[in-house]
Scaffold this active site. Structure first.
Site, PDB file in Angstrom:
ATOM      1  CB  SER A 293      -9.225   0.929  -0.164  1.00 58.37           C
ATOM      2  OG  SER A 293      -8.403   1.075  -1.288  1.00 58.37           O
TER       3      SER A 293
ATOM      4  CG  HIS B 131      -5.225   3.969   1.248  1.00 53.82           C
ATOM      5  ND1 HIS B 131      -4.861   2.662   0.957  1.00 53.82           N
ATOM      6  CD2 HIS B 131      -6.492   4.107   0.802  1.00 53.82           C
ATOM      7  CE1 HIS B 131      -5.858   2.055   0.361  1.00 53.82           C
ATOM      8  NE2 HIS B 131      -6.865   2.908   0.241  1.00 53.82           N
TER       9      HIS B 131
ATOM     10  CG  ASP C 273      -2.254   0.613   1.008  1.00 54.63           C
ATOM     11  OD1 ASP C 273      -2.293   1.841   0.893  1.00 54.63           O
ATOM     12  OD2 ASP C 273      -3.272  -0.099   0.952  1.00 54.63           O
TER      13      ASP C 273
END
Length: 813
Positions: free
Chosen positions: A537, A231, A187
């Site tokens: 996600s 994220h 990620d």
């Protein structure tokens, strides 16, 4: 194409792209051979081989990777692969003088990434030992906006509903917490210093492929290359946080691989490197909450993922955020073996709403779009507040107005996601928002906005603007409870099926709306916080965490067993708007249920079944197929089968054996006899199911069957690049080719101007399947030169009686 019908098509396109902004530049491509000579390597994608512009590509070698060779029973070594790569690089460098090798691969992918001039690519294709050349496309995170950041003081445990909803707490109570299982988070990096995450990391944290060091932290604020990121930390928290936030597998070990850099974007080269490193580092599960918008199962990243699965690593990927239309699943969610995950919204309360500004003016289209929690919405009931128009709702536009304690009136458009409009309004002090459409039709529901948000049509938006002009700047809200809605698919979640492989995607679904997890705050005085995000996600790490629990409980299970358990025991979801089951290409096998997956006594593989494509026009086409049943119990089991072919009953017949007996611990094939009268059915795909029961368990296997030419989009992607000297490239992805492609231009609303058709560019005949690049001089077909500004470029493609539209945007300078 008739200009009289373009408006309806254009409106439909804008409706979709408001949730998934149009991209520009290159994207992933499907495999097709652009070369007539049999001895040339396969070129995947479309390149301008006469251009000296530099580009990056992924080179795949014919020499198999270490893992591929192992599983094919061939001898292979790192030394031999290095020798082969060096030979290829030496040969290529003789012709490609500008060659620069960036990354080399040998474990789950055999090849290297390289930068060179486009006109030097033929030198790659003709070198012995080169199997294929792929574009090095951009990958990005699959979340919608950054969402609200919460301090520890603001954090409320009652927001943590997603892990218990899928049964994680029940698994914990039986002793399964992920202990001893390693999950790789591929990620944007992870804030491994966060108090809820630091327990999961040892001295080795993983690897940073953006900065090429052993510190895979998130991009910090102030990085000159782009925006800070949070994220990966959010994803990691959903998997294995253990503090104020408790992830699905709170005792799992984490490894972080930073493949997406500033702004949450990265390269195929880094994603492959991250997959390869995670496998070599001993990961048991990997999560990839990233992707692009291309529905393509045959790409370099998919090859790496497939071999990672073969090596025993459970690969979990997000399905993409381009729903609710079919055929919108993106790579790597379209991969054959990896577990692709769609996003659901947890059960919630639905509310009716109305707004009032003055007598004689009504707003019948006013409906709730989204809200952070029930109290924030119901607190609006009966309130009268000042409202202020802030254009398209960008932070810059909002900053020009005083919205503190007021309602922000916002237009849809300008490529700004709905959630980001609401977030920007909240940041400026607004207590609510009203977003009006800028085209005909209704705006979709967007759960989990940071402030209560009402949606209206363009007509009611015009009334609100008219009221402001008259000085009627007060709006009164009426909010009333309507009903309770069960778990449902998020509109934004991408849908299948997959082009060319004709597979159902996603495989399963999991919560992905308004998920609260760990994030860095970038505030030195309070660096660790919690944030609410949404997207596939956020759904994917729920499944990665569930896989960790399953592996702890069943350490000898294969990756196929884990995938089957999740799919076989998933809960079917019902669309609250229709009262009917969601299609399998929306929900996959359903929403995962962890404890049921751990405790299942039967595994059916694959967890969904594609019968393939049937073309025969007259008479019946018959195919023999099979799936497998594994009896995990200690007793002999007898299984019965019920086949449902859905709407294709008049032309599809599937027969199978009944009363199949399987001994304890054994696996047996179940044979299928598929008979299709394609001439009796309309072209397209037909969903159905196979129900397997043994008296105590009942499992459902989703099925899909294609008749003649499926209804996949005739054009799926359009990107526009500016080459200089007034020249442009328009790139389109045409999955099955096109008999005709019409290119035309609309004025964009990105700079605040009204949308409008400007003219045609050109019409092309017999466009081949895959990627095609069109050269453009910036003029319309009547010779008009477009001045500087924002424009939308559209391709309207027709093939086998079906036409579709896709677009991309460009700023002409």
């Amino acid at each position: 194409m008739s200009k009289r019908v373009i408006k309806a098509l254009f409106i439909a396109l804008v409706f979709l792209l408001a949730f998934s902004p149009m991209g520009s530049g290159a994207g992933a491509a499907s495999k097709y051979n652009n070369n007539a000579a049999a001895d040339l390597a396969q070129l995947v994608g479309e390149f301008n081989l006469s251009s000296s512009n530099r580009t990056s590509v992924i080179v795949e070698l014919t020499e198999p990777s270490l893992v591929e060779a192992k599983h094919k029973g061939k001898s292979q070594s790192k030394a031999n692969l290095a020798k082969t790569r060096n030979q290829v690089k030496s040969e290529v460098s003789k012709a490609a003088k500008s060659l620069k090798v960036n990354r080399e691969y040998d474990y789950v992918f055999s090849g290297f990434s390289v930068e060179l001039a486009e006109n030097e690519i033929p030198a790659l294709l003709s070198v012995p030992g080169v199997k294929a050349v792929y574009p090095d496309v951009e990958y990005h995170t699959t979340s919608l906006g950054e969402g609200e950041v919460l301090s520890a003081e603001e954090f409320s445990p009652n927001m943590l509903n997603s892990a218990p909803h899928i049964g994680a707490n029940e698994a914990w109570e039986t002793g399964y917490t992920g202990k001893g299982v390693t999950v790789a988070v591929i990620d944007t990096g992870v804030d491994y210093t966060h108090p809820d995450l630091k327990h999961a990391f040892g001295s080795y944290k993983g690897w940073d492929f953006v900065d090429n060091d052993n510190d895979p932290q998130e991009t910090p604020k102030g990085d000159p290359r782009g925006a800070e990121t949070t994220h990966g930390s959010h994803v990691a928290g959903t998997v294995a946080a253990n503090g104020l936030i408790k992830g699905v597998a709170p005792d799992a070990t984490l490894l972080a691989y930073r493949v997406l850099g500033p702004g949450g974007r990265g390269t195929t080269a880094n994603v492959i490197a991250g997959i390869e490193k995670a496998v070599q580092d001993g990961a048991d599960v990997m999560n990839l909450s990233l992707g692009n918008s291309l529905n393509d199962a045959d790409y370099a990243t998919s090859i790496a993922l497939d071999w990672a699965m073969a090596e025993g690593v459970v690969a979990v990927t997000s399905n993409g955020n381009s729903g609710p239309n079919n055929w919108t699943v993106g790579s790597p969610g379209a991969a054959r073996d990896a577990i692709s995950v769609g996003a659901t919204q947890l059960p919630y309360n639905e509310y009716n709403s109305s707004i009032f500004t003055s007598d004689g003016v009504d707003y019948p289209s006013a409906k709730v779009m989204g809200f952070p929690n029930d109290k924030a919405l119901t607190d609006l009931n009966g309130q009268t507040l000042e409202f202020v128009h802030v254009g398209f709702g960008s932070p810059e536009e909002i900053a020009k107005e005083d919205v503190n304690g007021k309602v922000a009136l916002i237009s849809r458009g300008a490529g700004i996601a709905f959630v980001d409009k609401a977030t920007a309004a909240k940041a400026a002090g607004a207590v609510a928002a009203i977003i009006y459409n800028n085209v005909d039709g209704e705006i979709v529901v967007v759960p989990g906005t940071d402030i209560p948000t009402i949606r209206t049509t363009a007509a009611d938006g015009a009334k609100l603007l008219s009221e402001l002009e008259k000085g009627n700047n007060q709006v009164t809200f009426n909010i009333n409870f309507a009903n309770r809605v069960g778990e449902s698919m998020a509109d934004f979640s991408s849908r299948g099926p997959v082009n060319s492989t004709w597979m159902i995607k996603p495989d399963v679904s999991a919560p992905g709306v308004n998920i609260v997890s760990t994030v860095p705050t970038f505030d030195p005085s309070n660096p660790h916080g919690y944030g609410a995000k949404q997207g596939t996600s956020m759904a994917s790490p729920h499944v990665a965490g569930a896989a960790a629990l399953i592996l702890q409980a069943n350490p000898n299970w294969s990756v196929a067993d884990v995938k089957a358990a999740l799919m076989n025991t998933a809960e079917n979801l019902i669309n609250p708007a229709t009262g009917k089951d969601y299609p399998y290409n929306s929900q996959g096998a359903g929403s995962i249920r962890v404890l049921e997956a751990i405790q299942t006594k039967t595994l059916v593989t694959p967890g969904s079944h594609s019968y393939g494509t049937f073309h025969k026009n007259s008479g019946k086409q018959v195919e023999k197929q099979h799936f497998t049943i594994k009896n995990l119990s200690s007793e002999r089991q007898t299984y019965n089968f019920e086949v449902n072919v859905g709407e294709g009953a008049k032309g599809i017949k599937v027969s199978t054996s009944n009363n199949l007996t399987v001994n304890p611990g054994q696996t047996q094939n179940v044979n299928l006899n598929v008979q299709v009268d394609a001439g009796a059915l309309a072209p397209g795909y037909y969903e159905g199911s196979i129900t397997i029961s043994n008296g105590s368990e009942k499992l459902h296997v989703p099925t899909i069957l294609f008749v003649k030419e499926p209804d996949y989009p005739r054009v799926q992607y359009v990107g526009v690049g500016q080459l200089g000297d007034g020249k442009f490239e328009i790139e389109g992805y045409f999955p099955g080719g096109a008999e005709e492609v019409e290119l035309f231009v609309y004025r964009s609303n990105k700079d605040g101007q009204p949308l409008g058709y400007l003219g045609d560019i050109a019409v092309y005949k017999n466009v081949k399947a895959g990627y095609t690049t069109f050269q453009w001089d910036g003029k319309l077909d009547d010779g008009t030169k477009l001045p500087g500004g924002y424009y939308n470029i559209y391709a309207y493609a027709t093939y086998q009686g079906q036409s579709d539209l896709a677009g991309g945007n460009i700023l002409i300078r």
